[in-house]
Design a protein around this motif. Structure first.
Motif, PDB file in Angstrom:
ATOM      1  N   VAL A  69       0.844  -1.198   0.000  1.00 19.56           N
ATOM      2  CA  VAL A  69       0.000   0.000   0.000  1.00 19.56           C
ATOM      3  C   VAL A  69       0.874   1.240   0.000  1.00 19.56           C
ATOM      4  O   VAL A  69       1.996   1.222   0.482  1.00 19.56           O
ATOM      5  CB  VAL A  69      -0.952   0.046   1.221  1.00 19.56           C
ATOM      6  N   GLU A  70       0.347   2.298  -0.576  1.00 19.77           N
ATOM      7  CA  GLU A  70       1.005   3.596  -0.509  1.00 19.77           C
ATOM      8  C   GLU A  70       0.214   4.434   0.467  1.00 19.77           C
ATOM      9  O   GLU A  70      -1.000   4.549   0.370  1.00 19.77           O
ATOM     10  CB  GLU A  70       1.043   4.249  -1.885  1.00 19.77           C
ATOM     11  N   ASP A  71       0.925   5.005   1.432  1.00 18.91           N
ATOM     12  CA  ASP A  71       0.270   5.788   2.470  1.00 18.91           C
ATOM     13  C   ASP A  71       1.282   6.760   3.049  1.00 18.91           C
ATOM     14  O   ASP A  71       2.479   6.475   3.062  1.00 18.91           O
ATOM     15  CB  ASP A  71      -0.246   4.849   3.576  1.00 18.91           C
ATOM     16  N   ASP A  72       0.818   7.898   3.503  1.00 18.37           N
ATOM     17  CA  ASP A  72       1.689   8.829   4.216  1.00 18.37           C
ATOM     18  C   ASP A  72       1.690   8.396   5.669  1.00 18.37           C
ATOM     19  O   ASP A  72       0.641   8.377   6.320  1.00 18.37           O
ATOM     20  CB  ASP A  72       1.177  10.265   4.088  1.00 18.37           C
ATOM     21  N   LEU A  73       2.866   8.034   6.162  1.00 14.29           N
ATOM     22  CA  LEU A  73       2.952   7.512   7.517  1.00 14.29           C
ATOM     23  C   LEU A  73       3.398   8.581   8.494  1.00 14.29           C
ATOM     24  O   LEU A  73       4.310   9.356   8.209  1.00 14.29           O
ATOM     25  CB  LEU A  73       3.935   6.345   7.586  1.00 14.29           C
ATOM     26  N   VAL A  74       2.753   8.583   9.636  1.00 11.49           N
ATOM     27  CA  VAL A  74       3.154   9.430  10.742  1.00 11.49           C
ATOM     28  C   VAL A  74       3.307   8.509  11.936  1.00 11.49           C
ATOM     29  O   VAL A  74       2.340   7.865  12.365  1.00 11.49           O
ATOM     30  CB  VAL A  74       2.092  10.515  11.031  1.00 11.49           C
ATOM     31  N   ILE A  75       4.542   8.426  12.452  1.00 12.38           N
ATOM     32  CA  ILE A  75       4.762   7.565  13.617  1.00 12.38           C
ATOM     33  C   ILE A  75       4.128   8.247  14.822  1.00 12.38           C
ATOM     34  O   ILE A  75       4.530   9.334  15.218  1.00 12.38           O
ATOM     35  CB  ILE A  75       6.265   7.301  13.846  1.00 12.38           C
ATOM     36  N   GLU A  76       3.105   7.592  15.354  1.00 12.79           N
ATOM     37  CA  GLU A  76       2.362   8.174  16.468  1.00 12.79           C
ATOM     38  C   GLU A  76       2.790   7.615  17.806  1.00 12.79           C
ATOM     39  O   GLU A  76       2.594   8.251  18.828  1.00 12.79           O
ATOM     40  CB  GLU A  76       0.862   7.945  16.259  1.00 12.79           C
ATOM     41  N   GLN A  77       3.343   6.422  17.818  1.00  8.94           N
ATOM     42  CA  GLN A  77       3.777   5.800  19.055  1.00  8.94           C
ATOM     43  C   GLN A  77       5.220   5.360  18.899  1.00  8.94           C
ATOM     44  O   GLN A  77       5.502   4.393  18.202  1.00  8.94           O
ATOM     45  CB  GLN A  77       2.904   4.574  19.384  1.00  8.94           C
ATOM     46  N   ALA A  78       6.131   6.081  19.508  1.00  7.34           N
ATOM     47  CA  ALA A  78       7.522   5.654  19.496  1.00  7.34           C
ATOM     48  C   ALA A  78       7.643   4.456  20.427  1.00  7.34           C
ATOM     49  O   ALA A  78       6.791   4.229  21.285  1.00  7.34           O
ATOM     50  CB  ALA A  78       8.422   6.792  19.966  1.00  7.34           C
TER      51      ALA A  78
END
Length: 129
Positions: A81-90
């Motif tokens: 899948v192509e998606d803009d990822l934002v790491i929300e939980q380090a």
């Protein structure tokens, strides 16, 4: 678990019989080279599933850098899948960058370079040659 598509050179399937040993490492012959294998489940301690103990084909994500490759053995490849990822939980978990939402599901993001470096400490220095 997800791997950024920019780090994926190819997706491959290998028969368990193609796995050989080189020292204490498991490898396969791949495009005229010896490609080391890293079992992601062991490297990240995410599951107790032992891969390669039966006749099921090995699902492998190939990571390449500077003309060298390493095979990341996964339980299965679900989707691309192509998606803009934002790491929300380090996280401080070994081999995991953190978690993000991928197609409305909480998904761990694999730290490919950390996993490769832990399994094959000289991979990046050898790749630079």
């Amino acid at each position: 678990m997800a791997i950024p598509l920019s780090l994926v050179a190819r997706l491959e399937v290998f028969a368990p019989s193609s796995v050989e040993s080189s020292g204490q490492r498991q490898v396969v012959q791949y495009h005229g080279q010896i490609m080391p294998l890293v079992w992601i489940s062991s490297a990240t301690e995410t599951t107790t599933t032992v891969i390669g103990t039966n006749d099921a084909p090995l699902q492998v994500v190939v990571y390449a850098e500077s003309g060298r490759s390493v095979g990341l053995v996964v339980e299965r490849i679900l989707d691309i899948v192509e998606d803009d990822l934002v790491i929300e939980q380090a996280t401080e978990r070994v081999g995991i960058l953190g978690s993000a939402l991928v197609q409305q599901r909480v998904t761990d993001l694999l730290d490919v370079q950390q996993v490769v470096r832990a399994a094959h400490p000289l991979f990046f220095s050898a790749a630079a040659r």
